[in-house]
Design a protein around this motif. Structure first.
Motif, mmCIF file in Angstrom:
data_model
loop_
_atom_site.group_PDB
_atom_site.id
_atom_site.type_symbol
_atom_site.label_atom_id
_atom_site.label_comp_id
_atom_site.label_asym_id
_atom_site.label_seq_id
_atom_site.Cartn_x
_atom_site.Cartn_y
_atom_site.Cartn_z
ATOM 1 N N TYR A 1 -2.945 0.718 -9.858
ATOM 2 C CA TYR A 1 -2.099 1.750 -9.246
ATOM 3 C C TYR A 1 -0.618 1.400 -9.372
ATOM 4 C CZ TYR A 1 0.004 4.905 -5.868
ATOM 5 O OH TYR A 1 0.815 5.861 -5.281
ATOM 6 N N LEU A 2 -0.270 0.165 -9.093
ATOM 7 C CA LEU A 2 1.135 -0.235 -9.208
ATOM 8 C C LEU A 2 1.628 -0.095 -10.646
ATOM 9 C CD1 LEU A 2 1.112 -3.402 -6.921
ATOM 10 C CD2 LEU A 2 1.987 -1.125 -6.349
ATOM 11 N N SER A 3 0.747 -0.319 -11.614
ATOM 12 C CA SER A 3 1.132 -0.161 -13.017
ATOM 13 C C SER A 3 1.383 1.296 -13.359
ATOM 14 C CB SER A 3 0.051 -0.747 -13.929
ATOM 15 O OG SER A 3 -0.068 -2.150 -13.736
ATOM 16 N N ARG A 4 0.656 2.211 -12.727
ATOM 17 C CA ARG A 4 0.930 3.629 -12.958
ATOM 18 C C ARG A 4 2.314 3.997 -12.429
ATOM 19 N NH1 ARG A 4 -4.764 4.149 -12.317
ATOM 20 N NH2 ARG A 4 -4.693 4.381 -10.057
ATOM 21 N N ILE A 5 2.665 3.465 -11.258
ATOM 22 C CA ILE A 5 4.007 3.720 -10.717
ATOM 23 C C ILE A 5 5.065 3.128 -11.640
ATOM 24 C CG2 ILE A 5 5.581 3.259 -8.799
ATOM 25 C CD1 ILE A 5 3.127 3.202 -6.959
ATOM 26 N N ALA A 6 4.844 1.879 -12.074
ATOM 27 C CA ALA A 6 5.814 1.216 -12.949
ATOM 28 C C ALA A 6 5.962 1.966 -14.266
ATOM 29 C CB ALA A 6 5.386 -0.224 -13.203
ATOM 30 N N GLY A 7 4.840 2.436 -14.825
ATOM 31 C CA GLY A 7 4.907 3.189 -16.069
ATOM 32 C C GLY A 7 5.670 4.487 -15.915
ATOM 33 N N ALA A 8 5.439 5.171 -14.791
ATOM 34 C CA ALA A 8 6.179 6.407 -14.539
ATOM 35 C C ALA A 8 7.669 6.127 -14.396
ATOM 36 C CB ALA A 8 5.644 7.081 -13.276
ATOM 37 N N ALA A 9 8.014 5.081 -13.651
ATOM 38 C CA ALA A 9 9.424 4.734 -13.461
ATOM 39 C C ALA A 9 10.089 4.417 -14.797
ATOM 40 C CB ALA A 9 9.537 3.546 -12.508
ATOM 41 N N GLU A 10 9.388 3.697 -15.638
ATOM 42 C CA GLU A 10 9.929 3.351 -16.950
ATOM 43 C C GLU A 10 10.161 4.602 -17.794
ATOM 44 O OE1 GLU A 10 8.753 -0.288 -19.485
ATOM 45 O OE2 GLU A 10 7.339 1.287 -20.072
ATOM 46 N N ASP A 11 9.180 5.484 -17.842
ATOM 47 C CA ASP A 11 9.306 6.694 -18.643
ATOM 48 C C ASP A 11 10.436 7.595 -18.142
ATOM 49 O OD1 ASP A 11 7.176 5.861 -20.165
ATOM 50 O OD2 ASP A 11 5.690 7.084 -19.100
ATOM 51 N N GLY B 1 0.820 -1.204 0.000
ATOM 52 C CA GLY B 1 0.000 0.000 0.000
ATOM 53 C C GLY B 1 0.851 1.251 0.000
ATOM 54 N N ASP B 2 0.238 2.349 -0.398
ATOM 55 C CA ASP B 2 0.968 3.603 -0.540
ATOM 56 C C ASP B 2 0.173 4.727 0.118
ATOM 57 O OD1 ASP B 2 3.072 5.186 -1.320
ATOM 58 O OD2 ASP B 2 2.533 5.259 -3.445
ATOM 59 N N SER B 3 0.851 5.844 0.360
ATOM 60 C CA SER B 3 0.206 6.934 1.078
ATOM 61 C C SER B 3 1.060 8.187 0.967
ATOM 62 C CB SER B 3 0.025 6.555 2.554
ATOM 63 O OG SER B 3 -0.498 7.626 3.311
ATOM 64 N N ARG B 4 0.456 9.324 1.361
ATOM 65 C CA ARG B 4 1.237 10.546 1.550
ATOM 66 C C ARG B 4 1.942 10.535 2.897
ATOM 67 N NH1 ARG B 4 0.505 14.304 -2.290
ATOM 68 N NH2 ARG B 4 -1.228 13.984 -3.750
ATOM 69 N N HIS B 5 1.727 9.491 3.663
ATOM 70 C CA HIS B 5 2.436 9.262 4.916
ATOM 71 C C HIS B 5 3.290 8.013 4.763
ATOM 72 C CE1 HIS B 5 -0.035 12.329 6.831
ATOM 73 N NE2 HIS B 5 -1.091 11.757 6.266
ATOM 74 N N VAL B 6 4.221 7.790 5.675
ATOM 75 C CA VAL B 6 5.066 6.599 5.615
ATOM 76 C C VAL B 6 4.223 5.364 5.928
ATOM 77 C CG1 VAL B 6 7.044 5.403 6.624
ATOM 78 C CG2 VAL B 6 7.134 7.872 6.247
ATOM 79 N N GLU C 1 4.272 10.171 -7.009
ATOM 80 C CA GLU C 1 4.741 11.550 -7.059
ATOM 81 C C GLU C 1 6.248 11.663 -6.844
ATOM 82 O OE1 GLU C 1 2.006 10.430 -5.709
ATOM 83 O OE2 GLU C 1 0.454 11.957 -5.485
ATOM 84 N N GLU C 2 6.776 10.893 -5.898
ATOM 85 C CA GLU C 2 8.208 10.996 -5.608
ATOM 86 C C GLU C 2 9.062 10.477 -6.756
ATOM 87 O OE1 GLU C 2 9.747 12.591 -3.265
ATOM 88 O OE2 GLU C 2 7.887 13.186 -2.267
ATOM 89 N N ALA C 3 8.530 9.537 -7.535
ATOM 90 C CA ALA C 3 9.269 9.093 -8.730
ATOM 91 C C ALA C 3 9.489 10.259 -9.676
ATOM 92 C CB ALA C 3 8.513 7.963 -9.425
ATOM 93 N N TYR C 4 8.479 11.106 -9.814
ATOM 94 C CA TYR C 4 8.619 12.274 -10.689
ATOM 95 C C TYR C 4 9.559 13.313 -10.103
ATOM 96 C CZ TYR C 4 5.060 10.744 -13.972
ATOM 97 O OH TYR C 4 4.376 10.047 -14.939
ATOM 98 N N TRP C 5 9.485 13.559 -8.792
ATOM 99 C CA TRP C 5 10.409 14.515 -8.182
ATOM 100 C C TRP C 5 11.854 14.116 -8.474
ATOM 101 C CZ3 TRP C 5 9.929 19.244 -6.644
ATOM 102 C CH2 TRP C 5 8.731 19.726 -6.097
ATOM 103 N N PHE C 6 12.171 12.839 -8.294
ATOM 104 C CA PHE C 6 13.546 12.381 -8.501
ATOM 105 C C PHE C 6 13.875 12.299 -9.996
ATOM 106 C CE2 PHE C 6 16.971 9.329 -8.965
ATOM 107 C CZ PHE C 6 17.835 9.685 -7.952
#
Length: 384
Positions: A41-51, A14-19, A344-349
């Motif tokens: 949701y996990l696929s959105r993270i994976a897609g962002a990481a890939e891009d 699971g994910d959150s704006r908190h730890v 979001e943090e994937a995009y920041w980095f």
């Protein structure tokens, strides 16, 4: 020095704006329900990481999260090039079946599997899976396990009567191509022996640079005695912003979200851990919520509520680049990163730190100019 490689993280707890706490015998905290770990949701993270240019994504293992093999197999259908660093425990599956699973994964994803072998540092959790070996014997079994798996991946017929594992005339109908790289971490003497014989990448959690340098020297010496030269990686969280003040404000916001009772309960559970690496993580903060910057831009706050990796790089984009270079000079070539929330943090980095590293000649996008390696994975996905 070789160029840097970056991996992201799939929060299957699971994910959150908190730890989101959990791991090493402690359950996922309630914040993990803020963004449930659905395939979408996990696929959105994976897609962002890939891009963005992350080479792979680590997926954890344990009772506190979704199964890594099944989850990554489903998420892989919504990505084209991203690799999956699948964490798994040798005691939960036979070595022949694991070798076969890895070979199948490689064929169906176009060679996008990496393996993070986790021996398991918590006897209580291991027993829940039917594994009643003590910690030292678990490491010995891991060594036998990897000996069998590597033999099978080489196309050999394997016979072994070991202390803990036995196979007779084991073979694979089809070997994996390419052979998955093995990522392995551990701070105990037996962990070092297994890593020396089998690890392609030795992983350490994010300790201060002096401690990381000592660990690299130790692991490298053991590996060279076996005639091997592994690469080295580090597992960290990251909070990077346009200014240092903004980054530390975010760290303070996360810290303010820690419930005192939850911190106390998590720390009590982690104190029972048999993992030497976990003991080293706990020693960085001692359960205190003050004085958490243990090295410039290295913050130990995450470890107050989360088992395993408990430190984060915190600072401006330029400061985070400096810390990455500092670890790189020690011999770290691979960084396995995460942040809350992970999308979001994937995009920041990815949009701010990776271009700065590229400008310094330390990183290049692994996918630009290369064809997709798994045409079958190009399945339309609403929300990508």
């Amino acid at each position: 020095m070789p160029p840097l490689t970056f991996h992201w993280f799939l929060p299957t707890n699971g994910d959150s704006r908190h730890v989101v706490g959990g791991g090493h015998g402690s359950p996922a905290t309630a914040s993990g329900r803020d963004r449930p770990p659905s395939v979408a949701y996990l696929s959105r993270i994976a897609g962002a990481a890939e891009d963005l240019g992350f080479t792979g994504a680590l997926t954890p293992t344990g009772a506190w999260c979704e199964d890594a093999w099944l989850t990554t197999a489903m998420v892989s259908r919504h990505t084209e090039r991203l690799k999956f660093l699948v964490a798994f425990r040798p005691g939960a599956v036979s070595p022949t079946l694991a070798a076969q699973m890895a070979s199948t994964f490689q064929r169906h994803t176009g060679g996008r599997l990496l393996l993070n072998v986790v021996t398991g540092g918590e006897s209580q959790e291991q027993r829940a899976y039917g594994d009643f070996l003590d910690k030292d014997d678990r490491y010995r079994r891991t060594g036998e396990f990897l000996q069998i798996v590597r033999g099978l991946w080489e196309g050999k017929s394997v016979d072994l009567v070991g202390e803990h594992l036995q196979v007779e005339d084991a073979k694979l109908a089809r070997v994996p191509d390419p052979v998955p790289e093995v990522y392995f971490g551990g701070s105990s003497p037996l962990a070092g022996e297994v890593a020396a014989r089998h690890a392609d990448v030795y992983l350490t959690w994010g300790e201060p640079p002096a401690a990381v340098a000592e660990k690299i020297a130790w692991a490298r010496g053991l590996a060279r005695a076996q005639g091997r030269e592994p690469r080295f990686g580090i597992r960290l969280h990251v909070i990077t912003r346009d200014t240092a003040e903004q980054a530390w404000a975010e760290a303070r916001r996360l810290l303010d979200g820690f419930d005192t009772q939850t911190v106390r309960a998590v720390q009590a559970g982690l104190a029972r851990s048999e993992s030497e690496g976990q003991r080293r993580m706990l020693a960085l903060h001692g359960g205190r919520a003050d004085d958490l910057e243990i090295h410039p831009n290295l913050w130990a706050g995450i470890g107050l509520v989360r088992g395993g990796a408990g430190t984060a790089l915190v600072g401006s984009h330029d400061e985070v680049v400096e810390r990455i270079e500092e670890y790189h000079r020690l011999g770290i070539d691979e960084f396995v990163l995460s942040g809350y929330p992970h999308l979001e943090e994937a995009y920041w980095f990815g949009e701010n730190v990776l271009p700065r590293l590229a400008a310094r000649g330390l990183w290049t996008h692994p996918f630009h100019g290369t064809p997709a390696v798994a045409p079958a994975a190009q399945v339309p996905f609403a929300g990508r």
